[in-house]
Design an enzyme around this catalytic site. Structure first.
Site, mmCIF file in Angstrom:
data_model
loop_
_atom_site.group_PDB
_atom_site.id
_atom_site.type_symbol
_atom_site.label_atom_id
_atom_site.label_comp_id
_atom_site.label_asym_id
_atom_site.label_seq_id
_atom_site.Cartn_x
_atom_site.Cartn_y
_atom_site.Cartn_z
ATOM 1 N N LYS A 54 68.225 -18.557 -100.370
ATOM 2 C CA LYS A 54 68.173 -19.945 -99.884
ATOM 3 C C LYS A 54 67.877 -19.965 -98.387
ATOM 4 O O LYS A 54 67.076 -20.781 -97.928
ATOM 5 C CB LYS A 54 69.496 -20.668 -100.192
ATOM 6 C CG LYS A 54 69.614 -21.065 -101.662
ATOM 7 C CD LYS A 54 71.014 -21.510 -102.046
ATOM 8 C CE LYS A 54 71.080 -21.728 -103.561
ATOM 9 N NZ LYS A 54 72.445 -21.905 -104.063
ATOM 10 N N GLN A 98 78.267 -22.721 -102.043
ATOM 11 C CA GLN A 98 77.866 -21.906 -103.185
ATOM 12 C C GLN A 98 79.025 -21.789 -104.186
ATOM 13 O O GLN A 98 80.148 -21.473 -103.804
ATOM 14 C CB GLN A 98 77.433 -20.511 -102.692
ATOM 15 C CG GLN A 98 76.845 -19.622 -103.761
ATOM 16 C CD GLN A 98 75.511 -20.128 -104.316
ATOM 17 O OE1 GLN A 98 74.731 -20.772 -103.624
ATOM 18 N NE2 GLN A 98 75.259 -19.850 -105.576
ATOM 19 N N ASP A 121 73.220 -30.751 -103.216
ATOM 20 C CA ASP A 121 73.451 -30.199 -104.551
ATOM 21 C C ASP A 121 73.599 -31.312 -105.596
ATOM 22 O O ASP A 121 73.560 -31.059 -106.793
ATOM 23 C CB ASP A 121 74.770 -29.422 -104.527
ATOM 24 C CG ASP A 121 74.605 -27.973 -104.891
ATOM 25 O OD1 ASP A 121 73.515 -27.594 -105.343
ATOM 26 O OD2 ASP A 121 75.585 -27.232 -104.728
HETATM 27 N N1 GUN Z 1 75.856 -21.550 -108.270
HETATM 28 C C1 GUN Z 1 74.987 -21.475 -109.293
HETATM 29 N N2 GUN Z 1 74.185 -22.560 -109.317
HETATM 30 C C2 GUN Z 1 74.548 -23.335 -108.271
HETATM 31 C C3 GUN Z 1 74.090 -24.570 -107.762
HETATM 32 O O1 GUN Z 1 73.163 -25.204 -108.258
HETATM 33 N N3 GUN Z 1 74.741 -25.034 -106.678
HETATM 34 C C4 GUN Z 1 75.762 -24.361 -106.100
HETATM 35 N N4 GUN Z 1 76.348 -24.905 -105.050
HETATM 36 N N5 GUN Z 1 76.233 -23.215 -106.548
HETATM 37 C C5 GUN Z 1 75.608 -22.703 -107.621
#
Ligand code: GUN
Length: 294
Positions: A54, A98, A121
């Site tokens: 990311k 995350q 998100d």
């Molecule tokens: N962990 C796995 N997928 C995601 C997601 O889409 N957002 C976040 N914050 N954590 C994740």
């Protein structure tokens, strides 16, 4: 093989190029550089890779990336204090915590502490509510990417029988709502669904998001269906002792004989998630910009 392979990697790269061009224009015209803060608590190996990816993608898009890596024993109050700080930081337009968080932390409380305008998100209840009530808000990245891929196979999804397998807050529920917005007739199936095979067999558009390796078999799938496989499952590689490989929730080799179009794993939905995160961050920056971003 009959199915058209939906190249998520290529589509994600196109989207990212478009986003980068828009970011560059915002920087030039308004000196507005979108900023994304990503918070990682602990040492989960998969999460570390996701966060690193990311960060790289954010910088490549011309945005500012702020990574906060905290030890696994970080307390709830300390994490909430960081979120509060990020909420008030005008250089941060998007915040992503995350998941999964270590067990001693309450994910829901943490998510609810994020300013909904910065919740790129799309997990804050305010954004979930906007999605349900048809208002503009941040939409979760994987569901949003899944729709883009489905529409690359059929530009108009109107009237299709869509079956979503999985009812998670992160994917199943939001993707079902987005399909409803696309005028599909939507069924959400899950682990308690009776005759799952028959329900799946009705789908013109199938979204698999159960997290069970190759659970959905090729002979369940309707001929010509569009198959969006959200599953990313790490399983032992039968070809190489001691190695692992990634497979989806759909038995791919069987499904490509029947489906009209299908996303591979890897290289399908996965790359779209980051592209949509960047899109949401760009939207968030525009939304928080005081002047007129146009
Ligand atoms: N962990 C796995 N997928 C995601 C997601 O889409 N957002 C976040 N914050 N954590 C994740």
């Amino acid at each position: 093989m009959n199915a058209k392979i939906i190249d998520g990697k290529a589509i994600a790269l196109e989207q990212r190029a478009m986003i980068r061009a828009e970011v560059s224009e915002l920087v030039e015209r308004h000196s507005l550089k979108p900023g994304l803060a990503v918070v990682l608590v602990g040492e989960d190996p998969a999460s570390k890779v996701y966060v690193r990816n990311k960060e790289i993608a954010t910088r490549k898009a011309g945005m500012e990336s702020f990574a906060h890596r905290l030890p696994a024993n970080t307390g709830q109050e300390d994490l909430l204090a960081l979120i509060e700080k990020l909420n008030h930081d005008s250089g941060v337009h998007g915040i992503l915590v995350q998941l999964p968080l270590p067990d001693h932390l309450d994910s829901q409380t943490i998510i609810e502490a994020i300013d909904p305008r910065k919740d790129v998100d799309g997990l804050h209840p305010v954004n979930a509510g906007y999605l349900l009530s048809g208002q503009k808000g941040h939409v979760p990245c994987t569901p949003k990417g899944s729709i883009v891929l489905a529409k690359s196979a059929a530009s108009d999804l109107t009237g299709m029988e869509a079956v979503v397998v999985g009812r998670s807050v992160l994917v199943g529920k939001p993707v079902a709502q987005l399909l409803l917005n696309e005028n599909c007739t939507v069924t959400i199936a899950h682990s308690r669904t009776k005759n799952l095979e028959d329900v799946v067999g009705r789908a013109d558009l199938l979204v698999a998001a159960v997290g069970r390796p190759e659970m959905i078999r090729g002979d369940w799938i309707k001929k010509g269906a569009i198959v969006i496989d959200v599953g990313i499952n790490r399983v032992p590689d039968p070809q190489e002792e001691g190695k692992h490989k990634l497979v989806g929730d759909v038995a791919y080799e069987e499904a490509i004989e029947v489906a009209g179009a299908i996303t591979p794993v890897p290289g399908g939905v996965g790359p779209m998630t980051i592209a949509m995160l960047l899109a949401n961050t760009l939207d968030a920056a525009r939304g928080q910009f005081q002047g007129n971003p146009d």
